[in-house]
Scaffold this motif. Structure first.
Motif, PDB file in Angstrom:
ATOM      1  N   ALA A   1       1.926  14.192  -9.423  1.00 53.92           N
ATOM      2  CA  ALA A   1       2.834  15.348  -9.382  1.00 53.92           C
ATOM      3  C   ALA A   1       3.453  15.607 -10.763  1.00 53.92           C
ATOM      4  O   ALA A   1       3.573  16.757 -11.194  1.00 53.92           O
ATOM      5  CB  ALA A   1       3.922  15.115  -8.344  1.00 53.92           C
ATOM      6  N   PHE A   2       3.845  14.572 -11.455  1.00 57.19           N
ATOM      7  CA  PHE A   2       4.493  14.755 -12.751  1.00 57.19           C
ATOM      8  C   PHE A   2       3.523  15.142 -13.856  1.00 57.19           C
ATOM      9  O   PHE A   2       3.898  15.856 -14.774  1.00 57.19           O
ATOM     10  CB  PHE A   2       5.253  13.492 -13.150  1.00 57.19           C
ATOM     11  CG  PHE A   2       6.518  13.279 -12.347  1.00 57.19           C
ATOM     12  CD1 PHE A   2       7.480  14.266 -12.255  1.00 57.19           C
ATOM     13  CD2 PHE A   2       6.727  12.090 -11.667  1.00 57.19           C
ATOM     14  CE1 PHE A   2       8.635  14.072 -11.516  1.00 57.19           C
ATOM     15  CE2 PHE A   2       7.874  11.896 -10.928  1.00 57.19           C
ATOM     16  CZ  PHE A   2       8.836  12.881 -10.842  1.00 57.19           C
ATOM     17  N   THR A   3       2.311  14.685 -13.808  1.00 61.46           N
ATOM     18  CA  THR A   3       1.358  14.995 -14.869  1.00 61.46           C
ATOM     19  C   THR A   3       0.599  16.289 -14.628  1.00 61.46           C
ATOM     20  O   THR A   3       0.086  16.893 -15.569  1.00 61.46           O
ATOM     21  CB  THR A   3       0.350  13.841 -15.053  1.00 61.46           C
ATOM     22  OG1 THR A   3      -0.317  13.606 -13.816  1.00 61.46           O
ATOM     23  CG2 THR A   3       1.044  12.598 -15.552  1.00 61.46           C
ATOM     24  N   SER A   4       0.553  16.779 -13.417  1.00 65.07           N
ATOM     25  CA  SER A   4      -0.242  17.981 -13.148  1.00 65.07           C
ATOM     26  C   SER A   4       0.494  19.252 -13.574  1.00 65.07           C
ATOM     27  O   SER A   4      -0.134  20.282 -13.786  1.00 65.07           O
ATOM     28  CB  SER A   4      -0.602  18.059 -11.668  1.00 65.07           C
ATOM     29  OG  SER A   4       0.578  18.206 -10.891  1.00 65.07           O
ATOM     30  N   CYS A   5       1.810  19.221 -13.722  1.00 67.84           N
ATOM     31  CA  CYS A   5       2.584  20.410 -14.091  1.00 67.84           C
ATOM     32  C   CYS A   5       2.806  20.507 -15.597  1.00 67.84           C
ATOM     33  O   CYS A   5       3.596  21.317 -16.068  1.00 67.84           O
ATOM     34  CB  CYS A   5       3.941  20.387 -13.386  1.00 67.84           C
ATOM     35  SG  CYS A   5       3.795  20.477 -11.594  1.00 67.84           S
ATOM     36  N   LYS A   6       2.150  19.712 -16.343  1.00 69.32           N
ATOM     37  CA  LYS A   6       2.350  19.666 -17.787  1.00 69.32           C
ATOM     38  C   LYS A   6       1.769  20.918 -18.449  1.00 69.32           C
ATOM     39  O   LYS A   6       0.626  21.273 -18.229  1.00 69.32           O
ATOM     40  CB  LYS A   6       1.667  18.413 -18.341  1.00 69.32           C
ATOM     41  CG  LYS A   6       1.932  18.176 -19.783  1.00 69.32           C
ATOM     42  CD  LYS A   6       1.279  16.861 -20.197  1.00 69.32           C
ATOM     43  CE  LYS A   6       1.488  16.617 -21.655  1.00 69.32           C
ATOM     44  NZ  LYS A   6       0.832  15.405 -22.098  1.00 69.32           N
TER      45      LYS A   6
ATOM     46  N   LYS B   1       0.835  -1.208   0.000  1.00 69.17           N
ATOM     47  CA  LYS B   1       0.000   0.000   0.000  1.00 69.17           C
ATOM     48  C   LYS B   1       0.871   1.261   0.000  1.00 69.17           C
ATOM     49  O   LYS B   1       0.533   2.245  -0.648  1.00 69.17           O
ATOM     50  CB  LYS B   1      -0.934  -0.005   1.219  1.00 69.17           C
ATOM     51  CG  LYS B   1      -2.018  -1.017   1.153  1.00 69.17           C
ATOM     52  CD  LYS B   1      -2.925  -0.927   2.344  1.00 69.17           C
ATOM     53  CE  LYS B   1      -4.005  -2.000   2.286  1.00 69.17           C
ATOM     54  NZ  LYS B   1      -4.907  -1.901   3.412  1.00 69.17           N
ATOM     55  N   ILE B   2       1.982   1.223   0.700  1.00 70.87           N
ATOM     56  CA  ILE B   2       2.881   2.398   0.742  1.00 70.87           C
ATOM     57  C   ILE B   2       3.487   2.630  -0.639  1.00 70.87           C
ATOM     58  O   ILE B   2       3.535   3.760  -1.136  1.00 70.87           O
ATOM     59  CB  ILE B   2       3.976   2.190   1.821  1.00 70.87           C
ATOM     60  CG1 ILE B   2       3.339   2.168   3.221  1.00 70.87           C
ATOM     61  CG2 ILE B   2       5.040   3.275   1.741  1.00 70.87           C
ATOM     62  CD1 ILE B   2       4.316   1.829   4.321  1.00 70.87           C
ATOM     63  N   ILE B   3       3.964   1.588  -1.271  1.00 73.62           N
ATOM     64  CA  ILE B   3       4.558   1.708  -2.612  1.00 73.62           C
ATOM     65  C   ILE B   3       3.511   2.180  -3.617  1.00 73.62           C
ATOM     66  O   ILE B   3       3.774   3.055  -4.445  1.00 73.62           O
ATOM     67  CB  ILE B   3       5.192   0.369  -3.048  1.00 73.62           C
ATOM     68  CG1 ILE B   3       6.390   0.054  -2.152  1.00 73.62           C
ATOM     69  CG2 ILE B   3       5.617   0.417  -4.511  1.00 73.62           C
ATOM     70  CD1 ILE B   3       7.034  -1.277  -2.402  1.00 73.62           C
ATOM     71  N   LEU B   4       2.317   1.625  -3.545  1.00 76.70           N
ATOM     72  CA  LEU B   4       1.232   2.027  -4.434  1.00 76.70           C
ATOM     73  C   LEU B   4       0.857   3.489  -4.191  1.00 76.70           C
ATOM     74  O   LEU B   4       0.666   4.265  -5.123  1.00 76.70           O
ATOM     75  CB  LEU B   4       0.007   1.120  -4.236  1.00 76.70           C
ATOM     76  CG  LEU B   4      -1.188   1.389  -5.148  1.00 76.70           C
ATOM     77  CD1 LEU B   4      -0.792   1.198  -6.615  1.00 76.70           C
ATOM     78  CD2 LEU B   4      -2.345   0.484  -4.802  1.00 76.70           C
ATOM     79  N   GLY B   5       0.828   3.909  -2.963  1.00 76.41           N
ATOM     80  CA  GLY B   5       0.498   5.288  -2.618  1.00 76.41           C
ATOM     81  C   GLY B   5       1.556   6.266  -3.113  1.00 76.41           C
ATOM     82  O   GLY B   5       1.248   7.336  -3.664  1.00 76.41           O
ATOM     83  N   LEU B   6       2.826   5.941  -2.929  1.00 77.00           N
ATOM     84  CA  LEU B   6       3.913   6.781  -3.414  1.00 77.00           C
ATOM     85  C   LEU B   6       3.909   6.862  -4.942  1.00 77.00           C
ATOM     86  O   LEU B   6       4.151   7.923  -5.522  1.00 77.00           O
ATOM     87  CB  LEU B   6       5.260   6.269  -2.895  1.00 77.00           C
ATOM     88  CG  LEU B   6       5.562   6.543  -1.431  1.00 77.00           C
ATOM     89  CD1 LEU B   6       6.867   5.894  -1.018  1.00 77.00           C
ATOM     90  CD2 LEU B   6       5.614   8.040  -1.167  1.00 77.00           C
TER      91      LEU B   6
END
Length: 161
Positions: free
Chosen positions: A15-20, A3-8
């Motif tokens: 984060a990477f797609t929202s600044c496009k 769950k931690i890996i999936l959440g990260l």
């Protein structure tokens, strides 16, 4: 742990797609035109052409100084600037070259003094550093240096017993 890996991973993806942004909107046509003019001019380079690239002094006596002049022409499309003329040893000295830009079609020269050191067939390279495409050009001087007749003769080595 999953769950931690999936959440990260989800957080990183957001984060990477929202600044496009659209990169094509950032191109300024004035900058493109200025770059095209600059690039067209940068392909014009000076070309250094020598009347002779090797000078042979022939036979000279040992320790007899000799001098020659190398003449050159800028056959390129841009001003030629010679920044340095160097040799690999102190027995050969280049001098008297202009550090001012040489316009296309103009000629220049520099002299080279050789002090006659060495013996037998001697070849010395002179490296001309300039703003040409290669960055440097090589010219050579050659001579056959005869032994000094006034030099003391060294005694022959004793044979081993």
């Amino acid at each position: 742990m999953k769950k931690i890996i999936l959440g990260l991973s989800t957080l990183c993806l957001i984060a990477f797609t929202s600044c496009k942004e659209n990169a094509a909107k950032k191109i300024d046509e004035n900058n493109v035109a200025a770059a095209a003019v600059r690039d067209a001019g940068s392909s014009k380079l000076p070309v250094l052409k020598f009347e002779e690239t090797e000078h042979d002094f022939g036979e000279i006596e040992s320790k007899t100084p000799v001098e020659t002049t190398f003449k050159y022409t800028n056959v390129g499309d841009a001003p030629l600037v010679i920044t340095n003329i160097g040799t690999t040893c102190g027995c050969t000295v280049p001098q008297n070259w202009s550090r001012e830009p040489l316009a296309p079609g103009d000629t220049g020269e520099f002299s080279v003094k050789y002090n006659g050191s060495g013996s037998g067939k001697v070849t010395k390279q002179i490296t001309v550093t300039a703003n040409t495409e290669k960055g440097s050009e090589i010219v050579k001087i050659t001579a056959f240096v005869k032994p000094d007749p006034n030099a003391a003769v060294k005694p022959a080595a004793k044979a081993a017993k």
